[in-house]
Design an enzyme around this catalytic site. Sequence first.
Site, mmCIF file in Angstrom:
data_model
loop_
_atom_site.group_PDB
_atom_site.id
_atom_site.type_symbol
_atom_site.label_atom_id
_atom_site.label_comp_id
_atom_site.label_asym_id
_atom_site.label_seq_id
_atom_site.Cartn_x
_atom_site.Cartn_y
_atom_site.Cartn_z
ATOM 1 N N ARG A 76 26.798 -14.114 43.671
ATOM 2 C CA ARG A 76 25.706 -14.649 42.832
ATOM 3 C C ARG A 76 24.811 -13.504 42.350
ATOM 4 O O ARG A 76 23.948 -13.013 43.107
ATOM 5 C CB ARG A 76 24.888 -15.644 43.652
ATOM 6 C CG ARG A 76 23.685 -16.200 42.926
ATOM 7 C CD ARG A 76 24.036 -17.160 41.824
ATOM 8 N NE ARG A 76 24.653 -18.377 42.333
ATOM 9 C CZ ARG A 76 25.356 -19.226 41.571
ATOM 10 N NH1 ARG A 76 25.529 -18.988 40.281
ATOM 11 N NH2 ARG A 76 25.887 -20.309 42.116
ATOM 12 N N ARG A 102 37.048 -13.693 39.119
ATOM 13 C CA ARG A 102 35.920 -13.269 39.966
ATOM 14 C C ARG A 102 36.176 -13.556 41.444
ATOM 15 O O ARG A 102 35.313 -13.268 42.274
ATOM 16 C CB ARG A 102 34.621 -13.916 39.490
ATOM 17 C CG ARG A 102 34.539 -15.431 39.588
ATOM 18 C CD ARG A 102 33.160 -15.955 39.160
ATOM 19 N NE ARG A 102 33.076 -17.420 39.234
ATOM 20 C CZ ARG A 102 31.945 -18.100 39.186
ATOM 21 N NH1 ARG A 102 30.798 -17.463 39.083
ATOM 22 N NH2 ARG A 102 31.947 -19.428 39.242
ATOM 23 N N HIS A 171 29.049 -12.464 32.555
ATOM 24 C CA HIS A 171 27.978 -13.425 32.928
ATOM 25 C C HIS A 171 26.791 -12.673 33.550
ATOM 26 O O HIS A 171 26.425 -12.873 34.711
ATOM 27 C CB HIS A 171 28.579 -14.408 33.935
ATOM 28 C CG HIS A 171 27.766 -15.611 34.279
ATOM 29 N ND1 HIS A 171 26.452 -15.553 34.679
ATOM 30 C CD2 HIS A 171 28.110 -16.909 34.283
ATOM 31 C CE1 HIS A 171 26.026 -16.787 34.933
ATOM 32 N NE2 HIS A 171 27.009 -17.625 34.693
ATOM 33 N N ASP A 215 20.365 -23.981 29.709
ATOM 34 C CA ASP A 215 21.801 -23.747 29.839
ATOM 35 C C ASP A 215 22.407 -23.967 28.451
ATOM 36 O O ASP A 215 22.677 -25.099 28.065
ATOM 37 C CB ASP A 215 22.399 -24.714 30.878
ATOM 38 C CG ASP A 215 23.798 -24.312 31.299
ATOM 39 O OD1 ASP A 215 24.380 -23.417 30.655
ATOM 40 O OD2 ASP A 215 24.309 -24.902 32.274
ATOM 41 N N GLU A 274 24.795 -13.863 28.456
ATOM 42 C CA GLU A 274 26.221 -13.642 28.652
ATOM 43 C C GLU A 274 26.911 -13.421 27.313
ATOM 44 O O GLU A 274 26.701 -14.189 26.370
ATOM 45 C CB GLU A 274 26.829 -14.861 29.348
ATOM 46 C CG GLU A 274 26.065 -15.255 30.606
ATOM 47 C CD GLU A 274 26.441 -16.639 31.136
ATOM 48 O OE1 GLU A 274 27.628 -17.009 31.016
ATOM 49 O OE2 GLU A 274 25.566 -17.341 31.648
HETATM 50 C C1 BG6 Z 1 26.497 -20.562 33.343
HETATM 51 C C2 BG6 Z 1 26.776 -21.986 32.999
HETATM 52 O O1 BG6 Z 1 27.190 -19.730 32.504
HETATM 53 O O2 BG6 Z 1 26.891 -20.336 34.691
HETATM 54 C C3 BG6 Z 1 26.000 -22.889 33.957
HETATM 55 O O3 BG6 Z 1 26.388 -22.237 31.672
HETATM 56 C C4 BG6 Z 1 26.370 -22.546 35.394
HETATM 57 O O4 BG6 Z 1 26.297 -24.235 33.690
HETATM 58 C C5 BG6 Z 1 26.140 -21.066 35.618
HETATM 59 O O5 BG6 Z 1 25.565 -23.310 36.296
HETATM 60 C C6 BG6 Z 1 26.503 -20.588 37.024
HETATM 61 O O6 BG6 Z 1 27.829 -20.919 37.327
HETATM 62 P P1 BG6 Z 1 28.386 -20.597 38.766
HETATM 63 O O7 BG6 Z 1 29.785 -21.183 38.806
HETATM 64 O O8 BG6 Z 1 28.415 -19.115 38.913
HETATM 65 O O9 BG6 Z 1 27.465 -21.267 39.739
#
Ligand code: BG6
Length: 305
Positions: A76, A102, A171, A215, A274
């Site tokens: 994260r 990932r 991302h 989002d 992103e």
């Molecule tokens: C974003 C999405 O790119 O990633 C969101 O638009 C999502 O909807 C976020 O919650 C995080 O995704 P993840 O799978 O890493 O928790």
Amino acid sequence: MESTDIDLLNKQFAAPGRATFRTGPGGFPILTLANAHGTLEITTYGGHVLSYRPAGQKPTLFISRESTYIPGKPIRGGIPVCWPWFGPSADDPALPMHGFARLMFWSVDAVAAGADQSEVRLGLRDDERTRKFWPHAFELALHVVLGKNLAVELTTRNTGTGPFVLTEALHTYFAVGDIGRVAIEGLEQTPYFDSLTRLPMPAEKAPIAIRSEVDRVYVDTADDCLIRDAALDRRIRVAKRGSRASVVWNPWIEKSKRMPDFGDDEYHGMVCIEAANARDDAIVLAPGQSHTLAQILSVGAGADA
Ligand code: BG6
């Protein structure tokens, strides 16, 4: 070389003081690159950039204090590589969100460590593990260049005999001083798809100010974004190539509480911008074809300069 053997990685690639592998949380191999322009950490798990700090600046990237470092789970923060699909899989919603790249260890293909520029190339190729998720033959290469700015390039090559459809994203989680004092410029004239309401929305005609969960997939834009961060008195230019979709995300209060690997209050200190190929910007690759998605980050002092 796909390896979690730190001694071997260092033997093959290390340059003392400039490029060194160590074992990080969860046993993940982490390469640190350092040169006159700054430092960067990347792990072979997910081809994931963990940190980027230009010389004399605070960290550019956010990483959650609650992140797990467990094979099969995403990290994260930093720069997750969402590939070969962005969001849930269109074929099977039970497949991992944002694809499988990932969630796998990548090979280290090259490291070059100069005084002014450092580079690393990581790779992922199809094998029996990837074919459980996706039936296609591919070569995926991540090329990260640490110089005056940070360039991250993700190249997909179709090595199979039929075409495939690709959606993807770099991302990137940016660290900000106070989300309430951040303005994001560059998307004022761009319509977007609101992933919360599932509705297409017209351009806002103003810089983005985040005051609730956001989002969004901005569509048909190749433009740079500029993060003006008043609390840290800095700005970050987010440029891109090979992408006509930009995603902006902040989970805000309730979603932060629902995410086990994210602190309840951490939404104050981050925003994701992103570079993506998503929605109408899906890429179709014929056999032998390749596509490169890139994001280039430049950090400057002064929010208003
Ligand atoms: C974003 C999405 O790119 O990633 C969101 O638009 C999502 O909807 C976020 O919650 C995080 O995704 P993840 O799978 O890493 O928790």
